[in-house]
Design a protein around this motif. Structure first.
Motif, PDB file in Angstrom:
ATOM      1  N   TRP A 136       0.641  -1.320  -0.327  1.00  0.00           N
ATOM      2  CA  TRP A 136      -0.155  -0.037   0.005  1.00  0.00           C
ATOM      3  C   TRP A 136       0.615   1.027  -0.343  1.00  0.00           C
ATOM      4  CZ3 TRP A 136      -3.674  -1.608   4.520  1.00  0.00           C
ATOM      5  CH2 TRP A 136      -5.791  -2.599   3.038  1.00  0.00           C
ATOM      6  N   LYS A 137       2.310   1.089   0.774  1.00  0.00           N
ATOM      7  CA  LYS A 137       2.622   2.190   1.055  1.00  0.00           C
ATOM      8  C   LYS A 137       3.672   2.905  -0.653  1.00  0.00           C
ATOM      9  CE  LYS A 137       3.598   1.841   5.827  1.00  0.00           C
ATOM     10  NZ  LYS A 137       4.438   1.761   7.089  1.00  0.00           N
ATOM     11  N   ASP A 138       4.105   2.042  -1.160  1.00  0.00           N
ATOM     12  CA  ASP A 138       4.826   2.211  -2.283  1.00  0.00           C
ATOM     13  C   ASP A 138       3.643   2.077  -3.591  1.00  0.00           C
ATOM     14  OD1 ASP A 138       6.796   0.934  -0.957  1.00  0.00           O
ATOM     15  OD2 ASP A 138       6.861  -0.593  -1.744  1.00  0.00           O
ATOM     16  N   SER A 139       2.273   1.983  -3.032  1.00  0.00           N
ATOM     17  CA  SER A 139       1.061   2.247  -4.840  1.00  0.00           C
ATOM     18  C   SER A 139       0.293   3.455  -4.550  1.00  0.00           C
ATOM     19  CB  SER A 139       0.607   0.919  -4.838  1.00  0.00           C
ATOM     20  OG  SER A 139       1.335  -0.609  -4.625  1.00  0.00           O
ATOM     21  N   ILE A 140      -0.100   4.068  -2.767  1.00  0.00           N
ATOM     22  CA  ILE A 140      -1.021   4.626  -2.554  1.00  0.00           C
ATOM     23  C   ILE A 140      -1.325   6.020  -4.129  1.00  0.00           C
ATOM     24  CG2 ILE A 140      -2.219   6.215  -1.173  1.00  0.00           C
ATOM     25  CD1 ILE A 140      -1.859   3.630   0.399  1.00  0.00           C
ATOM     26  N   PRO A 141       0.445   6.897  -3.542  1.00  0.00           N
ATOM     27  CA  PRO A 141       0.257   8.193  -4.306  1.00  0.00           C
ATOM     28  C   PRO A 141       0.017   7.508  -5.758  1.00  0.00           C
ATOM     29  CG  PRO A 141       2.429   7.848  -2.874  1.00  0.00           C
ATOM     30  CD  PRO A 141       1.351   6.221  -3.212  1.00  0.00           C
ATOM     31  N   ARG A 142       0.885   6.438  -6.544  1.00  0.00           N
ATOM     32  CA  ARG A 142       0.263   6.442  -8.048  1.00  0.00           C
ATOM     33  C   ARG A 142      -1.274   6.360  -8.428  1.00  0.00           C
ATOM     34  NH1 ARG A 142       0.615   1.511  -9.494  1.00  0.00           N
ATOM     35  NH2 ARG A 142       1.590   0.342  -8.225  1.00  0.00           N
ATOM     36  N   TRP A 143      -2.000   5.378  -7.156  1.00  0.00           N
ATOM     37  CA  TRP A 143      -3.036   5.164  -7.215  1.00  0.00           C
ATOM     38  C   TRP A 143      -4.140   6.592  -7.346  1.00  0.00           C
ATOM     39  CZ3 TRP A 143      -3.534   0.526  -3.551  1.00  0.00           C
ATOM     40  CH2 TRP A 143      -2.920  -1.303  -4.012  1.00  0.00           C
TER      41      TRP A 143
END
Length: 158
Positions: A136-143
């Motif tokens: 989640w931490k790695d993906s949230i900004p992109r999502w």
């Protein structure tokens, strides 16, 4: 033993879209992806999606709070801890819990044999909650960006 991630970037998303309906639509798109990915990541980390623990994982988004959470429907917090952190050799496991687990998953050994094996060998930790948090931490900004872009296109803003 739930884990939650505070979603950073919601204020920026609101400013970018500058429209309540667009913001809510982007949140729905984002949350749907985050929930599916969180659940899938936990299931893969536990057992590839074939066991009782994986069948009990729930991922949910609370729109008003900006919080996504993942939890297990397994009643015993001890069971969740044993999946996450494993068990050291020598630890005693409740025979009643093992009987229930054995019947639920169709394990071929008797509950007593499983209990002896766990006491002798321990149980390897799965670390499923940490894997979900990292994903989640790695993906949230992109999502969030992808959801905003999708909504902007739908609303002919880009």
């Amino acid at each position: 033993m739930p884990t939650d991630i505070r979603i950073q970037g919601l204020d920026e998303l609101r400013r970018r879209l500058n429209h309540d309906a667009m913001y809510k639509e982007a949140l729905r798109i984002f949350a749907s992806r985050a929930v599916r990915t969180g659940k899938r990541t936990a299931i893969e980390a536990i057992d590839g999606g074939t066991g009782l623990a994986a069948q009990s994982i729930v991922a949910k988004y609370e729109p008003g709070q900006g919080v996504i959470f993942l939890k297990s429907l397994i009643r015993s917090q001890d069971r969740i801890r044993s999946i996450e952190y494993g068990r050291r050799p020598g630890e005693q496991v409740s025979l009643g819990q093992l009987i229930n687990w054995k019947h639920a998953v169709g394990h071929p050994l008797s509950a007593r044999e499983i209990q002896i094996l766990i006491k002798r060998q321990g149980v390897r930790p799965k670390g499923f909650l940490a894997k979900v948090e990292d994903r989640w931490k790695d993906s949230i900004p992109r999502w969030l960006d992808e959801a905003a872009t999708r909504v902007e296109k739908r609303w002919n803003r880009k």
